[in-house]
Design a protein around this motif. Structure first.
Motif, mmCIF file in Angstrom:
data_model
loop_
_atom_site.group_PDB
_atom_site.id
_atom_site.type_symbol
_atom_site.label_atom_id
_atom_site.label_comp_id
_atom_site.label_asym_id
_atom_site.label_seq_id
_atom_site.Cartn_x
_atom_site.Cartn_y
_atom_site.Cartn_z
ATOM 1 N N MET A 3 0.848 -1.193 0.000
ATOM 2 C CA MET A 3 0.000 0.000 0.000
ATOM 3 C C MET A 3 0.885 1.246 0.000
ATOM 4 S SD MET A 3 -2.962 1.016 2.721
ATOM 5 C CE MET A 3 -3.944 2.492 2.511
ATOM 6 N N ARG A 4 0.555 2.218 -0.833
ATOM 7 C CA ARG A 4 1.371 3.428 -0.957
ATOM 8 C C ARG A 4 0.577 4.644 -0.501
ATOM 9 N NH1 ARG A 4 4.749 4.216 -6.302
ATOM 10 N NH2 ARG A 4 6.090 2.847 -5.061
ATOM 11 N N SER A 5 1.160 5.431 0.377
ATOM 12 C CA SER A 5 0.557 6.672 0.850
ATOM 13 C C SER A 5 1.528 7.813 0.644
ATOM 14 C CB SER A 5 0.210 6.577 2.341
ATOM 15 O OG SER A 5 -0.718 5.546 2.605
ATOM 16 N N LYS A 6 0.994 9.020 0.586
ATOM 17 C CA LYS A 6 1.839 10.205 0.593
ATOM 18 C C LYS A 6 2.122 10.603 2.037
ATOM 19 C CE LYS A 6 0.392 11.882 -3.905
ATOM 20 N NZ LYS A 6 -0.198 12.996 -4.692
ATOM 21 N N VAL A 7 3.328 11.132 2.264
ATOM 22 C CA VAL A 7 3.799 11.385 3.623
ATOM 23 C C VAL A 7 4.329 12.807 3.744
ATOM 24 C CG1 VAL A 7 5.425 10.681 5.424
ATOM 25 C CG2 VAL A 7 4.405 8.947 3.912
ATOM 26 N N ILE A 8 3.974 13.453 4.854
ATOM 27 C CA ILE A 8 4.566 14.733 5.238
ATOM 28 C C ILE A 8 5.274 14.534 6.568
ATOM 29 C CG2 ILE A 8 4.134 17.125 5.909
ATOM 30 C CD1 ILE A 8 1.697 17.104 4.048
ATOM 31 N N LEU A 9 6.552 14.865 6.615
ATOM 32 C CA LEU A 9 7.343 14.834 7.843
ATOM 33 C C LEU A 9 7.630 16.265 8.268
ATOM 34 C CD1 LEU A 9 9.198 13.518 10.016
ATOM 35 C CD2 LEU A 9 11.028 13.546 8.295
ATOM 36 N N VAL A 10 7.177 16.632 9.470
ATOM 37 C CA VAL A 10 7.463 17.949 10.035
ATOM 38 C C VAL A 10 8.480 17.764 11.152
ATOM 39 C CG1 VAL A 10 6.505 20.013 11.140
ATOM 40 C CG2 VAL A 10 5.105 18.702 9.511
ATOM 41 N N VAL A 11 9.658 18.330 10.975
ATOM 42 C CA VAL A 11 10.701 18.287 12.003
ATOM 43 C C VAL A 11 10.799 19.685 12.622
ATOM 44 C CG1 VAL A 11 13.141 17.886 12.506
ATOM 45 C CG2 VAL A 11 11.965 16.455 10.812
#
Length: 271
Positions: free
Chosen positions: A1-9
């Protein structure tokens, strides 16, 4: 399964401020739409080594990026390089050290500040090089990249909390208020990201001590928050997470084949 990801550091955001000052994020947890985990950052608790750790899954002692003055390209496979190799789109609104680690080193502001190059691991970039670059501008940069390029993986990296900590210390109203300001900014953008079914991770590289610095082993330097939001997560806050597992976790969410350390216990069984 493929999802879009946002990483906030959120650079320099320690556990206590991340837990106590982020009312919107805690409200999401209380509503069962997020989970909060405590991470212990790798050592040394410094920015560039821990960018490398988060984005490659490699501890500083193994990556060789052991202090902030190591100015060279990463020797490790990163979430950016893995995604690019799989034909995914990548983007980052981030401090220029991220560009130096994964795109070109040393950073040349005229060449690199606005990056549009599909041959680079970070294909679309809006980089900054002043620690006091406003966080609200940085979130706008990130959202602009998201809307314009529809990346599969987007890094958003504000510096205001870290800057306040270096100026006024980790036990100051300025530091805590910078954390509250990020909470407000997240409350503006997160609902739409989640509506679009992004998987969102909000964390930090390291914390901040009372001496206006970090780099050692004090809990206020090493302990940082990790908020997980999105339909792929099971929101079980009892699951223990390591900072070295974030790269692998993101790679799994993106549907990438990888050998990075991972933490599948954080995901729904269907994921």
């Amino acid at each position: 399964m493929r999802s879009k990801v946002i990483l906030v550091v959120v650079d320099g955001l320690g556990w206590q401020a991340g837990q106590d000052c982020m009312g919107y994020m805690q409200a999401m947890c209380e509503a069962g739409q997020a989970s909060l985990h405590q991470l212990r950052c790798e050592l040394p608790s410094l920015s560039r080594p821990l960018y490398e750790c988060i984005l490659t899954g490699t501890p500083p002692v193994d990556s060789g990026v052991v202090h902030n003055d190591v100015v060279r390209l990463s020797s490790q496979s990163s979430i950016f390089s893995l995604a690019q190799a799989a034909g995914l789109r990548t983007a980052a609104a981030a401090y220029h050290w991220v560009s130096e680690l994964y795109n070109r080193s040393p950073y040349d502001a005229v060449r690199d500040r606005l990056t549009e190059d599909d041959t680079l691991p970070i294909q679309h970039g809006l980089f900054y090089h002043q620690d006091h670059y406003p966080d609200d501008h940085l979130y706008i940069d990130g959202e602009l990249l998201r809307r314009r390029h529809d990346p599969d993986f987007l890094l958003i990296h504000p510096m205001g909390v870290d800057d306040a900590g270096h100026r006024f210390g980790g036990d100051s109203m300025h530091y805590r208020n910078a954390a509250r300001a990020n909470d407000k900014l997240l409350s503006h953008y997160l609902p739409h990201w989640l509506e679009l079914d992004y998987q969102v991770l909000v964390t930090s590289d390291h914390g901040m001590n009372a001496d206006h610095s970090h780099g050692g082993v004090l809990p206020e330097e090493r302990l940082v928050p990790l908020y997980l939001l999105g339909s792929r997560f099971n929101h079980d806050s009892t699951t223990r997470v390591k900072q070295t597992q974030l790269c692998g976790l993101i790679a799994t969410l993106l549907g990438l084949t990888h050998t990075k350390a991972d933490n599948p216990a954080l995901l729904q069984n269907k994921g």
